[in-house]
Design a protein around this motif. Structure first.
Motif, PDB file in Angstrom:
ATOM      1  N   ARG A   1     104.688  34.445  -0.377  1.00 31.51           N
ATOM      2  CA  ARG A   1     104.147  35.546  -1.172  1.00 31.51           C
ATOM      3  C   ARG A   1     104.699  36.890  -0.709  1.00 31.51           C
ATOM      4  NH1 ARG A   1      99.419  37.173  -1.371  1.00 31.51           N
ATOM      5  NH2 ARG A   1      98.981  37.325  -3.601  1.00 31.51           N
TER       6      ARG A   1
ATOM      7  N   GLU B   1      94.113  27.694   8.613  1.00 29.87           N
ATOM      8  CA  GLU B   1      94.127  27.021   7.314  1.00 29.87           C
ATOM      9  C   GLU B   1      95.145  27.654   6.374  1.00 29.87           C
ATOM     10  OE1 GLU B   1      90.127  27.176   5.940  1.00 29.87           O
ATOM     11  OE2 GLU B   1      89.462  25.482   7.179  1.00 29.87           O
ATOM     12  N   ASN B   2      95.247  28.985   6.409  1.00 29.90           N
ATOM     13  CA  ASN B   2      96.191  29.695   5.541  1.00 29.90           C
ATOM     14  C   ASN B   2      97.631  29.324   5.884  1.00 29.90           C
ATOM     15  OD1 ASN B   2      97.669  31.730   4.086  1.00 29.90           O
ATOM     16  ND2 ASN B   2      95.824  33.001   4.084  1.00 29.90           N
TER      17      ASN B   2
ATOM     18  N   ILE C   1      94.224  35.940  -0.483  1.00 32.05           N
ATOM     19  CA  ILE C   1      92.898  35.359  -0.696  1.00 32.05           C
ATOM     20  C   ILE C   1      92.077  36.268  -1.591  1.00 32.05           C
ATOM     21  CG2 ILE C   1      90.736  34.675   0.433  1.00 32.05           C
ATOM     22  CD1 ILE C   1      92.372  34.055   2.938  1.00 32.05           C
TER      23      ILE C   1
ATOM     24  N   ARG D   1     103.926  33.694   9.613  1.00 28.06           N
ATOM     25  CA  ARG D   1     104.499  32.344   9.532  1.00 28.06           C
ATOM     26  C   ARG D   1     105.930  32.334  10.076  1.00 28.06           C
ATOM     27  NH1 ARG D   1     105.840  29.556   3.817  1.00 28.06           N
ATOM     28  NH2 ARG D   1     106.828  27.635   4.573  1.00 28.06           N
TER      29      ARG D   1
ATOM     30  N   MET E   1     100.889  37.489   5.864  1.00 29.00           N
ATOM     31  CA  MET E   1     100.810  36.121   6.382  1.00 29.00           C
ATOM     32  C   MET E   1     102.183  35.445   6.402  1.00 29.00           C
ATOM     33  SD  MET E   1      97.790  35.616   7.448  1.00 29.00           S
ATOM     34  CE  MET E   1      97.876  33.863   7.770  1.00 29.00           C
TER      35      MET E   1
ATOM     36  N   PHE F   1      96.558  38.508   2.861  1.00 30.13           N
ATOM     37  CA  PHE F   1      96.226  37.115   3.113  1.00 30.13           C
ATOM     38  C   PHE F   1      96.380  36.209   1.898  1.00 30.13           C
ATOM     39  CE2 PHE F   1      93.833  39.686   6.124  1.00 30.13           C
ATOM     40  CZ  PHE F   1      94.126  39.068   7.327  1.00 30.13           C
TER      41      PHE F   1
ATOM     42  N   ILE G   1      90.404  30.761   9.417  1.00 28.24           N
ATOM     43  CA  ILE G   1      91.028  31.222   8.177  1.00 28.24           C
ATOM     44  C   ILE G   1      92.536  31.373   8.353  1.00 28.24           C
ATOM     45  CG2 ILE G   1      90.906  33.751   8.441  1.00 28.24           C
ATOM     46  CD1 ILE G   1      89.787  31.836   5.334  1.00 28.24           C
ATOM     47  N   THR G   2      92.975  31.809   9.542  1.00 30.39           N
ATOM     48  CA  THR G   2      94.415  31.954   9.804  1.00 30.39           C
ATOM     49  C   THR G   2      95.087  30.592   9.885  1.00 30.39           C
ATOM     50  OG1 THR G   2      94.018  34.011  11.018  1.00 30.39           O
ATOM     51  CG2 THR G   2      96.147  32.943  11.343  1.00 30.39           C
TER      52      THR G   2
ATOM     53  N   TYR H   1      98.407  25.638   4.970  1.00 33.54           N
ATOM     54  CA  TYR H   1      98.547  25.462   3.519  1.00 33.54           C
ATOM     55  C   TYR H   1      99.926  25.926   3.056  1.00 33.54           C
ATOM     56  CZ  TYR H   1      97.721  25.957  -1.487  1.00 33.54           C
ATOM     57  OH  TYR H   1      97.813  25.857  -2.850  1.00 33.54           O
ATOM     58  N   ARG H   2     100.382  27.058   3.570  1.00 35.77           N
ATOM     59  CA  ARG H   2     101.691  27.582   3.165  1.00 35.77           C
ATOM     60  C   ARG H   2     102.827  26.689   3.672  1.00 35.77           C
ATOM     61  NH1 ARG H   2     101.533  34.126   2.681  1.00 35.77           N
ATOM     62  NH2 ARG H   2      99.366  34.311   2.015  1.00 35.77           N
TER      63      ARG H   2
ATOM     64  N   TYR I   1      98.607  29.626  16.564  1.00 42.40           N
ATOM     65  CA  TYR I   1      97.778  30.209  15.510  1.00 42.40           C
ATOM     66  C   TYR I   1      96.738  31.170  16.084  1.00 42.40           C
ATOM     67  CZ  TYR I   1      93.671  27.292  16.516  1.00 42.40           C
ATOM     68  OH  TYR I   1      92.574  26.726  17.102  1.00 42.40           O
TER      69      TYR I   1
END
Length: 504
Positions: free
Chosen positions: A269, A257-258, A195, A277, A273, A193, A254-255, A261-262, A295
């Motif tokens: 990364r 938002e992650n 995180i 995506r 995740m 993740f 959390i998914t 953000y990406r 999502y």
């Protein structure tokens, strides 16, 4: 008019139990009608009654069944009222899990995705959707990808080492499963993740709290899961969820938002995740089914990766620590191998070095043999199936159990199965056993997708523990361990307690 209503009411009151009686009679004559070996069952809870009632663990109940019918290739049992094929012969198991996978491609669990979006995960998906999602997620777990993520594991390993140094200085007993779960939670957070979960340093870290909640045993949870598997119509009619709302809300948030953000920052990364995506942005359909890749669907995949990733590895590490504390000679030999390997790599735990440790491989394999985190795995027939070598045809939706724990404790394949003997997993020893006499991660197309990742983090956790610390039993330790009868998976009742001290 009133008299007719009374008569109708009495007919209804009498008709329901009579109909139920004949239904159960038909269900419980399933195996005798087919001239198959079977075990007489409780008409309410079936052959797993002791586990359902919380009296004995599923591992122990399945082992007793296995021993009683050893010599037969299979035995017919019932889970509640559902006829289930309990497989004893590893070759028949190979037919079902591998060769005839097309007939047994599902696990047979229902899902109410609208109220329980986390249930739309890889474990519960079926058909073309499962096949497509599996193919898209598999690249995360190739050797090349795992090698790229090795530096992230090493960073988590350094944090783990600091935690262990403090624990060794303190000298108090440690509950090995909780300690290991903090480490594996942080690894999953970093590698999957992106995180920093901080479970090792914060007793109330939110991801660790959610991890506990996932596997917390409860009577309500056991009832809901029983309805999900054995009464799917009622489960769907009642619109039940297998996950608490707090857990669902957390992973959806959390998914989302992650991923957002990406997207905004065009961040890559090369982790789990990132694959989610790409799946979201892909124009390729997921098989023939009309599945919306939003999502919520992606959160379900993230959830199951998190849950399976930290739990199985932390369980393996904790059981292994118990055996190393009991068998100091094995611990010393493992430490020698770790030191020799690190010395050849300038004191580093390299990817190649970690995967070159043969004795570490054997220790981990023997741990998973004696203590498979998931004691049984199940399948459900998606079409009629004739058991090879017999005239017995099973209808669609017949269940099947592969008794992993029982196979791993069969003295035919593992003499003195209650002893911890890593040498069972030399190349020569493995070649003398049926391949499916060992299946801690399952087998066939539905084999655990993250098994390489699980092995990697398990090995690194053990390296960090053994290289600098001596592991011993303490006043809270049990030996032998007792299994928790209420847990879904393999858990030691009362925990696994050890003490660590700095190795001189």
């Amino acid at each position: 008019m009133w008299a007719i209503s009374v008569v109708s009411l009495w007919m209804l009151l009498l008709g329901i139990p009579i109909a139920l009686y004949f239904y159960l009679r038909r269900q419980f004559s399933f195996w005798s009608d087919r001239n198959a070996p079977y075990k007489e069952a409780d008409w309410i809870f079936g052959n797993l009654a002791e586990f359902v009632r919380g009296k004995r663990s599923l591992a122990e109940v399945s082992l007793d069944l296995y021993k009683e019918f050893k010599g037969s290739r299979f035995v017919g049992i019932w889970e509640f009222h559902s006829p289930t094929l309990f497989v004893i012969d590893p070759e028949l198991l190979r037919d079902i899990l591998v060769k005839d996978f097309a007939s047994w491609s599902t696990r047979g669990t229902a899902a109410n995705v609208d109220v329980d979006p986390l249930s739309a995960n890889l474990i519960h998906l079926n058909g073309d959707t499962w096949k497509s999602v599996r193919a898209k997620l598999t690249p995360t777990f190739t050797s090349g990808k795992l090698k790229q993520m090795h530096y992230l594991l090493l960073e988590c390993g350094k944090d783990f080492e600091k935690y262990l140094n403090a624990a060794a200085t303190d000298g108090k007993p440690l509950e090995a499963r909780e300690m290991s779960a903090k480490f594996t939670t942080d690894v999953i957070g970093s590698c999957a993740f992106g995180i920093q979960m901080n479970s090792l340093n914060d007793e109330d870290a939110v991801f660790r709290r959610m991890g506990r909640k996932i596997f917390e045993p409860s009577t309500k949870g056991k009832i809901v899961r029983a309805l999900q598997r054995h009464f799917p119509g009622l489960f769907k009619f009642l619109n039940l969820s297998t996950h608490e709302q707090e857990l669902t809300d957390f992973f959806l948030k959390i998914t989302k938002e992650n991923l957002e953000y990406r997207e905004r920052n065009n961040l890559q990364r090369h982790d789990f995740m990132d694959l989610l995506r790409k799946m979201k942005n892909s124009d390729e359909p997921l098989g023939k089914d009309d599945v919306e890749i939003d999502y919520r669907f992606l959160a379900a995949q993230a959830f199951v990766f998190f849950a399976a990733g930290f739990e199985t590895s932390s369980t393996a590490i904790s059981f292994c620590l118990h055996e190393l504390a009991v068998n100091q000679d094995i611990q010393d030999r493992l430490r020698d191998e770790i030191n020799e390997t690190k010395a050849a790599s300038d004191g580093e735990v390299t990817w190649d070095g970690l995967n070159s440790m043969k004795y570490l491989d054997m220790v981990v394999a023997e741990t998973l043999r004696k203590y498979p985190p998931i004691p049984v795995t199940s399948r459900c027939a998606v079409k009629p199936y004739r058991i090879p070598g017999t005239d017995i045809e099973l209808p669609e939706r017949t269940g099947c159990i592969a008794p992993i724990y029982a196979l791993h404790h069969d003295p035919e394949y593992y003499p003195e199965p209650d002893k911890f003997i890593p040498e069972r997993f030399t190349d020569e020893a493995k070649s003398q056993r049926p391949a499916l006499a060992y299946l801690p991660f399952g087998s066939g197309p539905r084999v655990c997708i993250g098994l390489r990742f699980a092995e990697q983090q398990t090995k690194l956790g053990l390296v960090k523990l053994v290289e600098n610390f001596k592991i011993t039993l303490c006043e809270k330790s049990q030996n032998p361990l007792q299994l928790d009868p209420k847990a879904r998976f393999l858990v030691a009742k009362g925990g696994i307690w050890i003490r660590i001290s700095k190795n001189s």
